[in-house]
Design a protein around this motif. Structure first.
Motif, PDB file in Angstrom:
ATOM      1  N   SER A 143      -3.949   8.852   5.129  1.00 56.77           N
ATOM      2  CA  SER A 143      -3.334   7.477   5.569  1.00 56.77           C
ATOM      3  C   SER A 143      -3.419   7.152   6.893  1.00 56.77           C
ATOM      4  O   SER A 143      -3.552   8.071   7.642  1.00 56.77           O
ATOM      5  N   VAL A 169      -1.727   1.717   2.404  1.00 60.13           N
ATOM      6  CA  VAL A 169      -1.254   1.559   1.039  1.00 60.13           C
ATOM      7  C   VAL A 169      -2.088   0.239   0.488  1.00 60.13           C
ATOM      8  O   VAL A 169      -2.462   0.226  -0.588  1.00 60.13           O
ATOM      9  N   GLN A 173      -4.081  -0.407  -2.760  1.00 56.30           N
ATOM     10  CA  GLN A 173      -3.402  -1.204  -3.758  1.00 56.30           C
ATOM     11  C   GLN A 173      -4.584  -2.203  -4.126  1.00 56.30           C
ATOM     12  O   GLN A 173      -4.943  -2.424  -5.384  1.00 56.30           O
ATOM     13  N   GLU A 184       2.425   4.154  -9.632  1.00 57.65           N
ATOM     14  CA  GLU A 184       2.874   4.718  -8.492  1.00 57.65           C
ATOM     15  C   GLU A 184       2.081   4.910  -7.368  1.00 57.65           C
ATOM     16  O   GLU A 184       1.078   5.372  -7.592  1.00 57.65           O
ATOM     17  N   LYS A 186       2.607   5.784  -3.156  1.00 58.98           N
ATOM     18  CA  LYS A 186       3.400   6.216  -1.842  1.00 58.98           C
ATOM     19  C   LYS A 186       2.786   7.054  -0.790  1.00 58.98           C
ATOM     20  O   LYS A 186       1.590   7.532  -0.884  1.00 58.98           O
ATOM     21  N   GLU A 187       3.242   6.960   0.307  1.00 61.27           N
ATOM     22  CA  GLU A 187       2.873   8.033   1.618  1.00 61.27           C
ATOM     23  C   GLU A 187       3.630   9.248   1.093  1.00 61.27           C
ATOM     24  O   GLU A 187       4.615   9.473   0.813  1.00 61.27           O
ATOM     25  N   ILE A 188       2.686  10.303   1.335  1.00 57.71           N
ATOM     26  CA  ILE A 188       3.166  11.688   1.396  1.00 57.71           C
ATOM     27  C   ILE A 188       2.711  12.538   2.487  1.00 57.71           C
ATOM     28  O   ILE A 188       1.853  12.054   3.198  1.00 57.71           O
ATOM     29  N   ILE A 200      -1.791   9.039   1.039  1.00 56.32           N
ATOM     30  CA  ILE A 200      -1.639   8.242   0.341  1.00 56.32           C
ATOM     31  C   ILE A 200      -1.849   8.689  -1.153  1.00 56.32           C
ATOM     32  O   ILE A 200      -2.845   9.116  -1.477  1.00 56.32           O
ATOM     33  N   CYS A 202      -1.688   7.659  -4.940  1.00 52.10           N
ATOM     34  CA  CYS A 202      -1.855   6.535  -6.031  1.00 52.10           C
ATOM     35  C   CYS A 202      -2.231   7.114  -7.189  1.00 52.10           C
ATOM     36  O   CYS A 202      -3.284   7.772  -7.376  1.00 52.10           O
TER      37      CYS A 202
END
Ligand SMILES: C[S@@+](CC[C@H](N)C(=O)[O-])C[C@H]1O[C@@H](n2cnc3c(N)ncnc32)[C@H](O)[C@@H]1O
Length: 209
Positions: A143, A169, A173, A184, A186-188, A200, A202
Protein backbone atom coordinates in the motif's frame (compact mmCIF):
# COMPACT_ATOMS: atom_id res chain seq x y z
CA UNK A 1 16.13 -4.52 -12.32
CA UNK A 2 14.45 -6.86 -14.81
CA UNK A 3 11.74 -8.87 -13.01
CA UNK A 4 13.27 -12.11 -14.36
CA UNK A 5 16.50 -11.34 -12.49
CA UNK A 6 14.90 -10.92 -9.10
CA UNK A 7 16.43 -14.16 -7.72
CA UNK A 8 19.81 -13.73 -9.42
CA UNK A 9 22.78 -12.66 -7.32
CA UNK A 10 21.06 -13.22 -3.99
CA UNK A 11 21.42 -16.46 -2.02
CA UNK A 12 18.01 -18.10 -1.64
CA UNK A 13 18.22 -18.04 2.17
CA UNK A 14 18.72 -14.25 2.07
CA UNK A 15 15.53 -13.55 0.08
CA UNK A 16 13.54 -11.21 2.31
CA UNK A 17 10.08 -12.71 1.58
CA UNK A 18 11.22 -16.34 1.90
CA UNK A 19 9.27 -18.21 4.57
CA UNK A 20 8.15 -21.82 4.81
CA UNK A 21 4.76 -21.08 6.36
CA UNK A 22 2.37 -18.56 4.83
CA UNK A 23 1.09 -15.59 6.82
CA UNK A 24 -2.00 -16.33 8.95
CA UNK A 25 -4.18 -14.00 6.89
CA UNK A 26 -3.56 -16.11 3.78
CA UNK A 27 -4.06 -19.43 5.56
CA UNK A 28 -7.26 -18.26 7.28
CA UNK A 29 -8.81 -16.84 4.11
CA UNK A 30 -8.06 -19.98 2.11
CA UNK A 31 -9.30 -22.33 4.81
CA UNK A 32 -12.50 -20.27 5.16
CA UNK A 33 -13.36 -20.31 1.45
CA UNK A 34 -11.76 -23.31 -0.24
CA UNK A 35 -12.68 -26.84 0.86
CA UNK A 36 -9.82 -29.32 1.22
CA UNK A 37 -8.94 -31.07 -2.07
CA UNK A 38 -10.06 -28.05 -4.12
CA UNK A 39 -7.53 -26.48 -6.48
CA UNK A 40 -5.62 -23.31 -5.62
CA UNK A 41 -3.61 -21.13 -7.99
CA UNK A 42 -0.54 -19.38 -6.59
CA UNK A 43 0.22 -16.35 -8.80
CA UNK A 44 3.85 -15.28 -8.42
CA UNK A 45 4.48 -18.45 -6.42
CA UNK A 46 8.15 -17.67 -5.79
CA UNK A 47 10.12 -20.59 -4.35
CA UNK A 48 7.01 -22.76 -3.91
CA UNK A 49 6.90 -22.91 -0.11
CA UNK A 50 3.33 -21.62 0.19
CA UNK A 51 2.19 -24.03 -2.51
CA UNK A 52 3.91 -26.88 -0.62
CA UNK A 53 2.26 -25.81 2.64
CA UNK A 54 -1.21 -25.94 1.06
CA UNK A 55 -0.56 -29.29 -0.66
CA UNK A 56 0.48 -30.68 2.72
CA UNK A 57 -2.81 -29.41 4.16
CA UNK A 58 -4.75 -31.33 1.50
CA UNK A 59 -5.23 -28.88 -1.39
CA UNK A 60 -4.14 -29.21 -5.01
CA UNK A 61 -1.97 -26.31 -6.16
CA UNK A 62 -0.70 -24.86 -9.43
CA UNK A 63 1.85 -22.06 -9.51
CA UNK A 64 2.99 -19.44 -11.99
CA UNK A 65 6.06 -17.22 -11.75
CA UNK A 66 8.13 -15.16 -14.17
CA UNK A 67 11.40 -16.39 -12.66
CA UNK A 68 13.12 -19.50 -14.00
CA UNK A 69 15.00 -19.90 -10.70
CA UNK A 70 11.76 -19.71 -8.69
CA UNK A 71 9.93 -22.23 -10.88
CA UNK A 72 12.88 -24.64 -10.84
CA UNK A 73 13.09 -24.38 -7.07
CA UNK A 74 9.33 -25.00 -6.73
CA UNK A 75 9.52 -28.07 -8.97
CA UNK A 76 12.51 -29.46 -7.06
CA UNK A 77 10.84 -28.82 -3.71
CA UNK A 78 7.75 -30.73 -4.85
CA UNK A 79 9.84 -33.58 -6.28
CA UNK A 80 11.88 -33.87 -3.09
CA UNK A 81 8.70 -34.19 -1.00
CA UNK A 82 6.87 -36.38 -3.49
CA UNK A 83 4.12 -33.77 -3.88
CA UNK A 84 1.97 -33.30 -6.97
CA UNK A 85 1.72 -29.82 -8.43
CA UNK A 86 2.25 -28.04 -11.71
CA UNK A 87 4.43 -24.97 -12.12
CA UNK A 88 4.61 -22.62 -15.10
CA UNK A 89 7.31 -20.09 -15.92
CA UNK A 90 5.39 -17.16 -17.36
CA UNK A 91 5.27 -13.35 -17.33
CA UNK A 92 1.71 -12.52 -16.30
CA UNK A 93 1.98 -9.06 -17.90
CA UNK A 94 1.63 -10.83 -21.27
CA UNK A 95 -1.44 -12.54 -22.77
CA UNK A 96 -1.54 -16.03 -21.32
CA UNK A 97 -3.15 -19.22 -22.61
CA UNK A 98 -2.06 -21.68 -19.95
CA UNK A 99 -4.89 -24.15 -19.38
CA UNK A 100 -5.83 -24.56 -15.75
CA UNK A 101 -7.98 -27.11 -13.94
CA UNK A 102 -11.07 -25.72 -12.16
CA UNK A 103 -9.63 -23.26 -9.66
CA UNK A 104 -11.53 -22.61 -6.44
CA UNK A 105 -9.27 -19.80 -5.28
CA UNK A 106 -6.36 -17.90 -6.81
CA UNK A 107 -4.08 -15.84 -4.60
CA UNK A 108 -1.21 -13.50 -5.16
CA UNK A 109 0.86 -12.73 -2.12
CA UNK A 110 3.06 -9.65 -2.46
CA UNK A 111 3.05 -9.80 -6.26
CA UNK A 112 0.82 -7.08 -7.73
CA UNK A 113 3.26 -4.35 -6.62
CA UNK A 114 5.70 -5.84 -9.16
CA UNK A 115 3.17 -5.11 -11.92
CA UNK A 116 3.20 -1.45 -12.95
CA UNK A 117 -0.13 0.25 -13.77
CA UNK A 118 0.22 -0.02 -17.56
CA UNK A 119 0.35 -3.85 -17.28
CA UNK A 120 -2.33 -4.37 -14.68
CA UNK A 121 -5.32 -4.70 -17.03
CA UNK A 122 -3.51 -7.51 -18.88
CA UNK A 123 -2.51 -9.15 -15.62
CA UNK A 124 -6.07 -9.11 -14.25
CA UNK A 125 -7.51 -10.33 -17.56
CA UNK A 126 -5.16 -13.32 -17.29
CA UNK A 127 -6.31 -14.04 -13.75
CA UNK A 128 -9.92 -13.76 -14.89
CA UNK A 129 -9.29 -16.34 -17.64
CA UNK A 130 -7.88 -18.85 -15.15
CA UNK A 131 -11.02 -18.70 -13.00
CA UNK A 132 -14.54 -19.98 -13.41
CA UNK A 133 -17.72 -18.38 -12.19
CA UNK A 134 -17.86 -18.12 -8.36
CA UNK A 135 -14.08 -18.76 -7.96
CA UNK A 136 -12.37 -16.51 -5.41
CA UNK A 137 -9.39 -14.27 -5.99
CA UNK A 138 -7.29 -12.83 -3.17
CA UNK A 139 -4.78 -10.07 -3.83
CA UNK A 140 -2.35 -8.83 -1.19
CA UNK A 141 0.02 -6.11 -2.36
CA UNK A 142 1.89 -3.16 -0.88
CA UNK A 143 0.00 0.00 0.00
CA UNK A 144 1.07 3.58 -0.65
CA UNK A 145 0.38 4.16 3.06
CA UNK A 146 3.58 2.24 3.89
CA UNK A 147 6.06 4.63 5.44
CA UNK A 148 8.92 2.24 6.14
CA UNK A 149 9.86 0.52 2.95
CA UNK A 150 11.72 1.54 -0.21
CA UNK A 151 11.45 5.31 0.25
CA UNK A 152 8.29 7.30 -0.43
CA UNK A 153 5.65 7.72 -3.12
CA UNK A 154 4.15 5.30 -5.62
CA UNK A 155 7.35 4.02 -7.30
CA UNK A 156 9.98 2.74 -4.86
CA UNK A 157 13.25 0.82 -5.01
CA UNK A 158 13.82 -1.81 -2.33
CA UNK A 159 17.15 -2.62 -0.60
CA UNK A 160 17.63 -5.59 -3.02
CA UNK A 161 17.06 -3.35 -6.05
CA UNK A 162 13.52 -4.34 -7.11
CA UNK A 163 11.34 -1.54 -8.42
CA UNK A 164 7.81 -1.65 -7.08
CA UNK A 165 4.55 0.27 -7.42
CA UNK A 166 2.63 0.99 -4.19
CA UNK A 167 -1.15 1.15 -4.65
CA UNK A 168 -4.07 2.88 -2.99
CA UNK A 169 -7.27 1.09 -2.03
CA UNK A 170 -9.12 3.21 -4.62
CA UNK A 171 -6.80 2.05 -7.44
CA UNK A 172 -7.24 -1.59 -6.51
CA UNK A 173 -11.01 -1.18 -6.31
CA UNK A 174 -11.17 0.54 -9.70
CA UNK A 175 -9.00 -2.10 -11.37
CA UNK A 176 -10.60 -5.17 -9.85
CA UNK A 177 -14.25 -4.12 -9.94
CA UNK A 178 -14.21 -4.26 -13.76
CA UNK A 179 -13.73 -8.04 -13.56
CA UNK A 180 -14.71 -9.19 -10.08
CA UNK A 181 -17.21 -8.56 -7.31
CA UNK A 182 -15.20 -7.18 -4.41
CA UNK A 183 -16.15 -8.96 -1.19
CA UNK A 184 -13.71 -7.23 1.16
CA UNK A 185 -10.97 -4.65 0.82
CA UNK A 186 -8.87 -3.28 3.66
CA UNK A 187 -5.47 -2.02 4.74
CA UNK A 188 -3.48 -4.56 6.75
CA UNK A 189 -0.06 -4.78 8.35
CA UNK A 190 2.16 -7.71 7.38
CA UNK A 191 5.21 -8.96 9.22
CA UNK A 192 8.21 -8.30 6.95
CA UNK A 193 11.99 -8.18 6.70
CA UNK A 194 13.56 -5.83 7.61
CA UNK A 195 10.37 -3.93 8.57
CA UNK A 196 6.61 -4.60 8.67
CA UNK A 197 4.70 -3.74 5.50
CA UNK A 198 1.46 -1.84 5.07
CA UNK A 199 -0.54 -3.77 2.49
CA UNK A 200 -3.91 -3.90 0.76
CA UNK A 201 -6.01 -7.03 1.19
CA UNK A 202 -8.62 -7.42 -1.54
CA UNK A 203 -10.87 -10.48 -1.65
CA UNK A 204 -12.99 -10.95 -4.76
CA UNK A 205 -15.27 -13.38 -6.52
CA UNK A 206 -15.75 -13.93 -10.21
CA UNK A 207 -19.34 -13.26 -11.18
CA UNK A 208 -21.26 -12.73 -14.40
CA UNK A 209 -21.62 -9.03 -15.15
C1 LIG B 1 7.82 -10.67 -3.36
S1 LIG B 1 7.87 -12.13 -4.30
C2 LIG B 1 6.59 -13.09 -3.50
C3 LIG B 1 6.71 -14.55 -3.78
C4 LIG B 1 5.66 -15.42 -3.07
N1 LIG B 1 4.31 -15.04 -3.45
C5 LIG B 1 5.85 -15.33 -1.58
O1 LIG B 1 5.09 -14.58 -0.92
O2 LIG B 1 6.78 -15.99 -1.09
C6 LIG B 1 7.11 -11.69 -5.83
C7 LIG B 1 7.07 -12.82 -6.84
O3 LIG B 1 6.36 -12.39 -8.00
C8 LIG B 1 7.03 -12.84 -9.15
N2 LIG B 1 6.68 -11.95 -10.28
C9 LIG B 1 7.01 -10.64 -10.42
N3 LIG B 1 6.55 -10.16 -11.59
C10 LIG B 1 5.90 -11.19 -12.20
C11 LIG B 1 5.23 -11.33 -13.45
N4 LIG B 1 5.16 -10.30 -14.31
N5 LIG B 1 4.69 -12.53 -13.78
C12 LIG B 1 4.79 -13.58 -12.92
N6 LIG B 1 5.43 -13.51 -11.73
C13 LIG B 1 5.97 -12.33 -11.37
C14 LIG B 1 8.51 -12.76 -8.77
O4 LIG B 1 9.35 -13.55 -9.57
C15 LIG B 1 8.45 -13.23 -7.32
O5 LIG B 1 8.59 -14.62 -7.21
Amino acid sequence: MNEKDIYKGIPLDKIPWKRETPHDILINTIERLAPLTSHLLDLGCGLGHYAAYFVQRGYNVSGIDISHTAINHSKQLFESRNFKGDFHEFDLRKPCNITMPTIKLAYEFEVLHHIFPEYREMYVQNVCKFLSEDSYYLSICFSEKDQNFGGEGKYRTTPIGTELYFSSVKEIQELMSQYFRILEVKEIELEGKPVPHQAIFCLMQKVKF
